[in-house]
Design an enzyme around this catalytic site. Sequence first.
Site, PDB file in Angstrom:
ATOM      1  N   SER A   1       0.845  -1.204   0.000  1.00  0.00           N
ATOM      2  CA  SER A   1       0.000   0.000   0.000  1.00  0.00           C
ATOM      3  C   SER A   1       0.870   1.240   0.000  1.00  0.00           C
ATOM      4  O   SER A   1       1.635   1.490   0.938  1.00  0.00           O
ATOM      5  CB  SER A   1      -0.915   0.012   1.218  1.00  0.00           C
ATOM      6  OG  SER A   1      -1.490   1.304   1.329  1.00  0.00           O
TER       7      SER A   1
ATOM      8  N   HIS B   1      -1.129  -1.339  -4.222  1.00  0.00           N
ATOM      9  CA  HIS B   1      -2.424  -0.997  -3.624  1.00  0.00           C
ATOM     10  C   HIS B   1      -2.493   0.511  -3.385  1.00  0.00           C
ATOM     11  O   HIS B   1      -1.599   1.108  -2.792  1.00  0.00           O
ATOM     12  CB  HIS B   1      -2.568  -1.752  -2.304  1.00  0.00           C
ATOM     13  CG  HIS B   1      -3.896  -1.627  -1.630  1.00  0.00           C
ATOM     14  ND1 HIS B   1      -4.988  -2.405  -1.980  1.00  0.00           N
ATOM     15  CD2 HIS B   1      -4.313  -0.839  -0.609  1.00  0.00           C
ATOM     16  CE1 HIS B   1      -6.014  -2.102  -1.189  1.00  0.00           C
ATOM     17  NE2 HIS B   1      -5.636  -1.145  -0.350  1.00  0.00           N
TER      18      HIS B   1
ATOM     19  N   ASP C   1      -4.845   3.559  -1.874  1.00  0.00           N
ATOM     20  CA  ASP C   1      -5.958   3.855  -0.967  1.00  0.00           C
ATOM     21  C   ASP C   1      -6.457   5.284  -1.166  1.00  0.00           C
ATOM     22  O   ASP C   1      -5.740   6.234  -0.864  1.00  0.00           O
ATOM     23  CB  ASP C   1      -5.492   3.712   0.484  1.00  0.00           C
ATOM     24  CG  ASP C   1      -5.262   2.260   0.870  1.00  0.00           C
ATOM     25  OD1 ASP C   1      -6.213   1.470   0.793  1.00  0.00           O
ATOM     26  OD2 ASP C   1      -4.121   1.928   1.243  1.00  0.00           O
TER      27      ASP C   1
ATOM     28  N   MET D   1      -9.094   8.040   0.057  1.00  0.00           N
ATOM     29  CA  MET D   1      -9.988   8.354   1.192  1.00  0.00           C
ATOM     30  C   MET D   1     -10.539   9.765   1.022  1.00  0.00           C
ATOM     31  O   MET D   1      -9.790  10.682   0.665  1.00  0.00           O
ATOM     32  CB  MET D   1      -9.205   8.294   2.494  1.00  0.00           C
ATOM     33  CG  MET D   1      -8.496   6.971   2.721  1.00  0.00           C
ATOM     34  SD  MET D   1      -7.537   7.034   4.241  1.00  0.00           S
ATOM     35  CE  MET D   1      -6.781   5.422   4.212  1.00  0.00           C
TER      36      MET D   1
ATOM     37  N   HIS E   1      -8.327   0.905  -3.987  1.00  0.00           N
ATOM     38  CA  HIS E   1      -9.307   0.703  -2.905  1.00  0.00           C
ATOM     39  C   HIS E   1      -9.922   2.063  -2.597  1.00  0.00           C
ATOM     40  O   HIS E   1      -9.244   2.938  -2.056  1.00  0.00           O
ATOM     41  CB  HIS E   1      -8.557   0.116  -1.711  1.00  0.00           C
ATOM     42  CG  HIS E   1      -9.351  -0.003  -0.449  1.00  0.00           C
ATOM     43  ND1 HIS E   1      -8.745  -0.202   0.792  1.00  0.00           N
ATOM     44  CD2 HIS E   1     -10.692   0.036  -0.197  1.00  0.00           C
ATOM     45  CE1 HIS E   1      -9.675  -0.275   1.736  1.00  0.00           C
ATOM     46  NE2 HIS E   1     -10.865  -0.131   1.165  1.00  0.00           N
TER      47      HIS E   1
ATOM     48  N   MET F   1     -12.288   4.440  -0.542  1.00  0.00           N
ATOM     49  CA  MET F   1     -13.028   4.616   0.707  1.00  0.00           C
ATOM     50  C   MET F   1     -13.756   5.940   0.585  1.00  0.00           C
ATOM     51  O   MET F   1     -13.385   6.953   1.183  1.00  0.00           O
ATOM     52  CB  MET F   1     -12.044   4.615   1.891  1.00  0.00           C
ATOM     53  CG  MET F   1     -11.491   3.230   2.176  1.00  0.00           C
ATOM     54  SD  MET F   1      -9.896   3.271   3.032  1.00  0.00           S
ATOM     55  CE  MET F   1      -8.805   3.218   1.622  1.00  0.00           C
TER      56      MET F   1
ATOM     57  N   MET G   1     -11.656  -6.337   5.176  1.00  0.00           N
ATOM     58  CA  MET G   1     -10.842  -5.393   5.965  1.00  0.00           C
ATOM     59  C   MET G   1     -10.505  -6.035   7.308  1.00  0.00           C
ATOM     60  O   MET G   1     -11.400  -6.539   8.003  1.00  0.00           O
ATOM     61  CB  MET G   1     -11.590  -4.083   6.187  1.00  0.00           C
ATOM     62  CG  MET G   1     -11.757  -3.216   4.946  1.00  0.00           C
ATOM     63  SD  MET G   1     -10.207  -2.782   4.112  1.00  0.00           S
ATOM     64  CE  MET G   1      -9.345  -1.845   5.376  1.00  0.00           C
TER      65      MET G   1
ATOM     66  N   GLY H   1      -3.460   3.895   7.903  1.00  0.00           N
ATOM     67  CA  GLY H   1      -2.446   2.851   7.903  1.00  0.00           C
ATOM     68  C   GLY H   1      -1.936   2.665   9.326  1.00  0.00           C
ATOM     69  O   GLY H   1      -2.224   3.462  10.221  1.00  0.00           O
TER      70      GLY H   1
ATOM     71  N   ASP I   1      -6.695  -6.691   4.127  1.00  0.00           N
ATOM     72  CA  ASP I   1      -6.056  -5.370   4.190  1.00  0.00           C
ATOM     73  C   ASP I   1      -6.145  -4.805   5.602  1.00  0.00           C
ATOM     74  O   ASP I   1      -7.246  -4.634   6.132  1.00  0.00           O
ATOM     75  CB  ASP I   1      -6.775  -4.450   3.182  1.00  0.00           C
ATOM     76  CG  ASP I   1      -6.223  -3.035   3.118  1.00  0.00           C
ATOM     77  OD1 ASP I   1      -5.196  -2.753   3.747  1.00  0.00           O
ATOM     78  OD2 ASP I   1      -6.846  -2.218   2.411  1.00  0.00           O
TER      79      ASP I   1
HETATM   80  C1  DX5 Z   1      -6.534   1.297   5.572  1.00  0.00           C
HETATM   81  C2  DX5 Z   1      -6.039   1.026   4.180  1.00  0.00           C
HETATM   82  C3  DX5 Z   1      -4.887   0.128   4.101  1.00  0.00           C
HETATM   83  C4  DX5 Z   1      -3.632   0.644   4.744  1.00  0.00           C
HETATM   84  C5  DX5 Z   1      -2.949  -0.551   5.326  1.00  0.00           C
HETATM   85  O1  DX5 Z   1      -7.707   2.030   5.520  1.00  0.00           O
HETATM   86  O2  DX5 Z   1      -7.084   0.438   3.413  1.00  0.00           O
HETATM   87  O3  DX5 Z   1      -4.618  -0.278   2.769  1.00  0.00           O
HETATM   88  O4  DX5 Z   1      -2.748   1.299   3.887  1.00  0.00           O
HETATM   89  O5  DX5 Z   1      -1.915  -0.117   6.111  1.00  0.00           O
HETATM   90  P1  DX5 Z   1      -1.159  -1.079   7.102  1.00  0.00           P
HETATM   91  O6  DX5 Z   1      -0.614  -2.216   6.301  1.00  0.00           O
HETATM   92  O7  DX5 Z   1      -0.099  -0.198   7.672  1.00  0.00           O
HETATM   93  O8  DX5 Z   1      -2.170  -1.535   8.131  1.00  0.00           O
HETATM   94 ZN    ZN Z   2      -6.583  -0.415   1.411  1.00  0.00          ZN
END
Ligand code: DX5
Ligand code: ZN
Length: 222
Positions: free
Chosen positions: A8, A33, A35, A37, A66, A68, A137, A144, A175
């Site tokens: 990610s 990956h 993310d 948001m 991904h 969100m 999830m 993260g 994830d």
């Molecule tokens: C969280 C994200 C993840 C995040 C994972 O909302 O969807 O993809 O980057 O981070 P780690 O591996 O640090 O938990």
């Molecule tokens: Zn993610």
Amino acid sequence: MQRIISPSILSADFSNLQAACEMINRSKADWIHIDVMDGVFVPNISFGFPILEAIKKHCTKFIDVHIMIVHPEKYVQRFAEAGAEMLTFHYEAADKPEKVIELIRQQGIKVGITINPDIPVSALRPFIKKVDMVLLMSVFAGYGGQQFIEETYNRLDELKGMVNELNPSCLIQVDGGVSAHNSQKLFEHGANILVAGSAVFNADNPEEMIERMLGHGFRGAR
Ligand code: DX5
Ligand code: ZN
């Protein structure tokens, strides 16, 4: 069984995304990956289309996005145009998940659906036949570096049963809080793709960490 690591980019150094992409290109990770948001569906804001386009320019691996965000249906085409090859949206964020699935299909890219840890796995049953991937999830989406929720293994077993019954070619992704300490167990419970942000990018040697997570030369978790 297929084993893929999808690092990610959320945990990468944003001032040098090219270096992060080049590391992933050299590594044994087959996917990257991304993310997105929106500060509404989740409290945090990450980045949008220009960053995705910049990553696409430098990354040779499969682009796993991904989202969100609320109203995912509004942005499907933009994500496809910006380079998404898999687009995974949240079941909780969609008024009509079937419609979002259809819109993603129309773009000719792969479609994924995901749920947070508080949504019963059974909520996914109507969609398993229609998607290429389910993302389970293992933390609440938004940040993260969170701690892996152990209940995920039971949820994974339930999901794997459902996938075997309804659509065995549907991939399973996990994830959140994934590291070399739980990657083997997650693969053994049926995950095909593991997303890892902090475990990869905070490692002294990210490429070696990716290999460890895949299980090559793995010596056992602490
Ligand atoms: C969280 C994200 C993840 C995040 C994972 O909302 O969807 O993809 O980057 O981070 P780690 O591996 O640090 O938990
Ligand atoms: Zn993610």
